[in-house]
Design a protein around this motif. Sequence first.
Motif, PDB file in Angstrom:
ATOM      1  N   UNK A  35       0.470  -1.780   0.064  1.00 17.05           N
ATOM      2  CA  UNK A  35       0.000  -0.282  -0.021  1.00 17.05           C
ATOM      3  C   UNK A  35       0.660   1.111  -0.286  1.00 17.05           C
ATOM      4  N   UNK A  36       0.756   2.363  -0.348  1.00 15.24           N
ATOM      5  CA  UNK A  36       0.777   3.509  -0.775  1.00 15.24           C
ATOM      6  C   UNK A  36       0.807   4.894   0.578  1.00 15.24           C
ATOM      7  N   UNK A  37      -0.792   4.842  -0.363  1.00 17.78           N
ATOM      8  CA  UNK A  37      -1.120   6.093   0.950  1.00 17.78           C
ATOM      9  C   UNK A  37      -2.017   5.015   2.287  1.00 17.78           C
ATOM     10  N   UNK A  38      -1.837   5.820   3.806  1.00 20.74           N
ATOM     11  CA  UNK A  38      -2.800   5.477   4.258  1.00 20.74           C
ATOM     12  C   UNK A  38      -3.491   6.137   4.937  1.00 20.74           C
ATOM     13  N   UNK A  39      -5.037   6.732   5.253  1.00 16.32           N
ATOM     14  CA  UNK A  39      -4.869   8.485   5.480  1.00 16.32           C
ATOM     15  C   UNK A  39      -6.184   7.401   6.847  1.00 16.32           C
ATOM     16  N   UNK A  40      -6.409   8.421   7.611  1.00 21.19           N
ATOM     17  CA  UNK A  40      -7.622   7.682   8.857  1.00 21.19           C
ATOM     18  C   UNK A  40      -7.857   9.252   8.884  1.00 21.19           C
ATOM     19  N   UNK A  41      -9.740   8.768   9.066  1.00 17.18           N
ATOM     20  CA  UNK A  41     -10.491  10.325   9.659  1.00 17.18           C
ATOM     21  C   UNK A  41     -10.386  10.201  10.561  1.00 17.18           C
ATOM     22  N   UNK A  42     -10.079  11.056  11.524  1.00 18.20           N
ATOM     23  CA  UNK A  42     -10.203  11.404  12.572  1.00 18.20           C
ATOM     24  C   UNK A  42     -11.463  11.183  13.326  1.00 18.20           C
ATOM     25  N   UNK A  43     -11.414  11.244  14.999  1.00 13.29           N
ATOM     26  CA  UNK A  43     -12.608  10.889  15.580  1.00 13.29           C
ATOM     27  C   UNK A  43     -13.198  12.373  15.618  1.00 13.29           C
ATOM     28  N   UNK A  44     -14.198  12.836  16.515  1.00 19.87           N
ATOM     29  CA  UNK A  44     -14.643  13.662  16.853  1.00 19.87           C
ATOM     30  C   UNK A  44     -14.107  14.641  18.253  1.00 19.87           C
ATOM     31  N   UNK A  45     -13.688  13.900  18.656  1.00 16.24           N
ATOM     32  CA  UNK A  45     -13.459  14.377  20.211  1.00 16.24           C
ATOM     33  C   UNK A  45     -13.159  15.919  20.607  1.00 16.24           C
ATOM     34  N   UNK A  46     -12.508  16.636  19.166  1.00 13.33           N
ATOM     35  CA  UNK A  46     -11.954  17.894  19.793  1.00 13.33           C
ATOM     36  C   UNK A  46     -12.774  18.981  18.942  1.00 13.33           C
ATOM     37  N   UNK A  47     -13.935  18.805  18.459  1.00 15.68           N
ATOM     38  CA  UNK A  47     -14.672  19.724  17.695  1.00 15.68           C
ATOM     39  C   UNK A  47     -15.622  19.947  18.849  1.00 15.68           C
ATOM     40  N   UNK A  48     -16.266  20.791  18.608  1.00 22.92           N
ATOM     41  CA  UNK A  48     -17.156  21.489  19.781  1.00 22.92           C
ATOM     42  C   UNK A  48     -18.676  21.309  19.428  1.00 22.92           C
ATOM     43  N   UNK A  49     -18.322  21.277  18.192  1.00 24.35           N
ATOM     44  CA  UNK A  49     -19.899  21.315  17.563  1.00 24.35           C
ATOM     45  C   UNK A  49     -20.362  19.667  17.731  1.00 24.35           C
ATOM     46  N   UNK A  50     -19.343  18.113  17.900  1.00 21.39           N
ATOM     47  CA  UNK A  50     -19.541  17.781  18.105  1.00 21.39           C
ATOM     48  C   UNK A  50     -19.940  17.710  20.048  1.00 21.39           C
ATOM     49  N   UNK A  51     -19.322  18.682  20.711  1.00 22.30           N
ATOM     50  CA  UNK A  51     -19.499  18.416  22.249  1.00 22.30           C
ATOM     51  C   UNK A  51     -21.059  18.806  22.394  1.00 22.30           C
ATOM     52  N   UNK A  52     -21.224  20.018  21.294  1.00 22.38           N
ATOM     53  CA  UNK A  52     -22.526  19.947  21.938  1.00 22.38           C
ATOM     54  C   UNK A  52     -23.816  18.963  21.422  1.00 22.38           C
ATOM     55  N   UNK A  53     -23.963  18.834  20.760  1.00 24.07           N
ATOM     56  CA  UNK A  53     -24.518  18.095  19.849  1.00 24.07           C
ATOM     57  C   UNK A  53     -24.961  16.972  20.987  1.00 24.07           C
ATOM     58  N   UNK A  54     -23.849  16.401  21.435  1.00 25.93           N
ATOM     59  CA  UNK A  54     -23.998  15.138  22.650  1.00 25.93           C
ATOM     60  C   UNK A  54     -24.520  15.641  23.577  1.00 25.93           C
ATOM     61  N   UNK A  55     -23.657  16.848  24.146  1.00 27.47           N
ATOM     62  CA  UNK A  55     -25.155  17.493  25.671  1.00 27.47           C
ATOM     63  C   UNK A  55     -26.410  17.514  24.595  1.00 27.47           C
ATOM     64  N   UNK A  56     -26.548  17.958  23.981  1.00 28.30           N
ATOM     65  CA  UNK A  56     -27.987  18.423  23.245  1.00 28.30           C
ATOM     66  C   UNK A  56     -28.583  16.982  23.543  1.00 28.30           C
ATOM     67  N   UNK A  57     -28.389  15.911  23.087  1.00 26.50           N
ATOM     68  CA  UNK A  57     -28.760  13.791  23.254  1.00 26.50           C
ATOM     69  C   UNK A  57     -29.253  15.131  24.536  1.00 26.50           C
ATOM     70  N   UNK A  58     -28.561  14.381  25.679  1.00 27.13           N
ATOM     71  CA  UNK A  58     -28.448  14.444  26.505  1.00 27.13           C
ATOM     72  C   UNK A  58     -29.389  14.902  27.569  1.00 27.13           C
ATOM     73  N   UNK A  59     -29.166  16.811  26.702  1.00 23.67           N
ATOM     74  CA  UNK A  59     -30.452  16.905  27.645  1.00 23.67           C
ATOM     75  C   UNK A  59     -31.492  16.647  27.037  1.00 23.67           C
ATOM     76  N   UNK A  60     -32.067  16.271  26.299  1.00 23.77           N
ATOM     77  CA  UNK A  60     -33.324  16.146  25.469  1.00 23.77           C
ATOM     78  C   UNK A  60     -34.362  14.505  26.183  1.00 23.77           C
TER      79      UNK A  60
END
Length: 65
Positions: A35-60
């Motif tokens: 193989x030549x190119x190995x890329x990984x999609x990084x998790x959302x752990x540092x993205x503020x929008x993801x954190x807000x989304x998780x908080x909104x799910x918990x609040x609901x």
Amino acid sequence: MKRVLVATPAFVADCLETIEEIHVENHDIFKQAGGEVFDVVQPFNEHIDFSKYIASLANRHFAQN
């Protein structure tokens, strides 16, 4: 295959185990197989929008119960 993009939607945060298994072990196996190119999609752990989304799910959830 010469190029691969790895997405792990079940992992929403980095941890040493997933970094070791996905980024290191699988990368090495892929490269050893030619193989030549190995890329990984990084998790959302540092993205503020993801954190807000998780908080909104918990609040609901708690507002309903």
